[in-house]
Write an enzyme that holds these catalytic residues in place. Sequence first.
Site, PDB file in Angstrom:
ATOM      1  N   TRP A  10      16.389  22.301 -14.569  1.00 13.48           N
ATOM      2  CA  TRP A  10      16.575  23.263 -13.467  1.00 13.48           C
ATOM      3  C   TRP A  10      15.559  24.401 -13.527  1.00 13.48           C
ATOM      4  O   TRP A  10      15.531  25.246 -12.639  1.00 13.48           O
ATOM      5  CB  TRP A  10      17.987  23.843 -13.491  1.00 13.48           C
ATOM      6  N   LYS A  11      14.803  24.467 -14.611  1.00  6.75           N
ATOM      7  CA  LYS A  11      13.795  25.530 -14.789  1.00  6.75           C
ATOM      8  C   LYS A  11      14.451  26.905 -14.576  1.00  6.75           C
ATOM      9  O   LYS A  11      15.623  27.067 -14.888  1.00  6.75           O
ATOM     10  CB  LYS A  11      12.606  25.292 -13.861  1.00  6.75           C
ATOM     11  N   HIS A  96       7.615  21.520 -22.911  1.00  3.16           N
ATOM     12  CA  HIS A  96       7.304  21.337 -21.488  1.00  3.16           C
ATOM     13  C   HIS A  96       5.960  22.017 -21.175  1.00  3.16           C
ATOM     14  O   HIS A  96       5.657  23.073 -21.718  1.00  3.16           O
ATOM     15  CB  HIS A  96       8.428  21.930 -20.630  1.00  3.16           C
ATOM     16  N   GLU A  98       5.000  23.764 -18.806  1.00  2.00           N
ATOM     17  CA  GLU A  98       5.073  25.150 -18.318  1.00  2.00           C
ATOM     18  C   GLU A  98       5.214  26.137 -19.473  1.00  2.00           C
ATOM     19  O   GLU A  98       4.745  27.263 -19.394  1.00  2.00           O
ATOM     20  CB  GLU A  98       6.239  25.294 -17.327  1.00  2.00           C
ATOM     21  N   GLY A 224      12.456  17.639 -11.831  1.00  2.00           N
ATOM     22  CA  GLY A 224      12.498  19.087 -11.658  1.00  2.00           C
ATOM     23  C   GLY A 224      13.139  19.397 -10.319  1.00  2.00           C
ATOM     24  O   GLY A 224      14.366  19.517 -10.205  1.00  2.00           O
TER      25      GLY A 224
HETATM   26  P1  PGA Z   1       8.984  17.945 -10.686  1.00  2.00           P
HETATM   27  O1  PGA Z   1       9.059  18.618 -12.145  1.00  2.00           O
HETATM   28  O2  PGA Z   1       9.947  16.803 -10.677  1.00  2.00           O
HETATM   29  O3  PGA Z   1       9.381  19.045  -9.763  1.00  2.00           O
HETATM   30  O4  PGA Z   1       7.564  17.495 -10.502  1.00  2.00           O
HETATM   31  C1  PGA Z   1       9.124  17.794 -13.275  1.00  2.00           C
HETATM   32  C2  PGA Z   1       9.144  18.619 -14.523  1.00  2.00           C
HETATM   33  O5  PGA Z   1       8.677  19.745 -14.560  1.00  2.00           O
HETATM   34  O6  PGA Z   1       9.634  18.139 -15.548  1.00  2.00           O
END
Ligand code: PGA
Length: 247
Positions: A10-11, A96, A98, A224
């Site tokens: 879910w970030k 991850h 990010e 995501g």
């Molecule tokens: P996304 O993100 O499905 O929105 O491309 C995937 C992720 O960051 O793991």
Amino acid sequence: MRRPLVIANWKMYTSFSDAVVLSTAIRDGVENISGLEIILCPPAVWLTEIVHIIHKNINHLSLGAQNIHYMNEGEFTGEISAPMIRDIAKYVIIGHSERRKNFDEDLPIISRKVAAAIDASLSPIICVGEKKQSQGSASEVVKELKEEISDIKKEDYKNLIIAYEPVWAIGSEEPATPEYAARIITALREVVHFETPILYGGSVDAANVYKFVSRPEIDGVLVGRSGLKAKEFIKICRIVAEYKKIV
Ligand code: PGA
């Protein structure tokens, strides 16, 4: 036989009420889907609430955290350790892209986090993936994974989940092709235990998921954006269960 998996990251999205509504809708929607494990990774601050929501007689729905510190405790303001979450979550996403990009996480830090998770009996969901598509992507990604798991014993490999997420396909318009993802995953499979699930992640949605999970090399998906929409996510889980059905 490796278990099929669908993971939602879910970030840094959802308010408290969004998180309650989303997890409740997912719980109700996946209740009757069998043959796969579903893992929700909400922001850490909602874990203790969601654990009560999802633990209503559904043992194929579990929780994961999105990050941990590699130390068990100490003067690390704002951080969360593996022992703090192990009673609420079974899994933790580590490495991850990010976190690498925005928080300067490098491979030695990631491998310490993997070891901290294993020590606390959490299963790490280890992310690997090249920044740019190239001929040498498979060897680059294999090298990365070997470093990420360099602080744990081989006997712990079966407790890992690997998410192959090409950085260029995350949050973009286009995922990798299933053939491309399967080729890299075949190379990663050489590194880990035969029971270690290896998933694909990067722009997966309900319309394209079948292309990935119809490949025997790919054990499931990590999503995501599609994990933040209950209907879309439930559809993804249903499609994965269908394609991975033991016949
Ligand atoms: P996304 O993100 O499905 O929105 O491309 C995937 C992720 O960051 O793991």
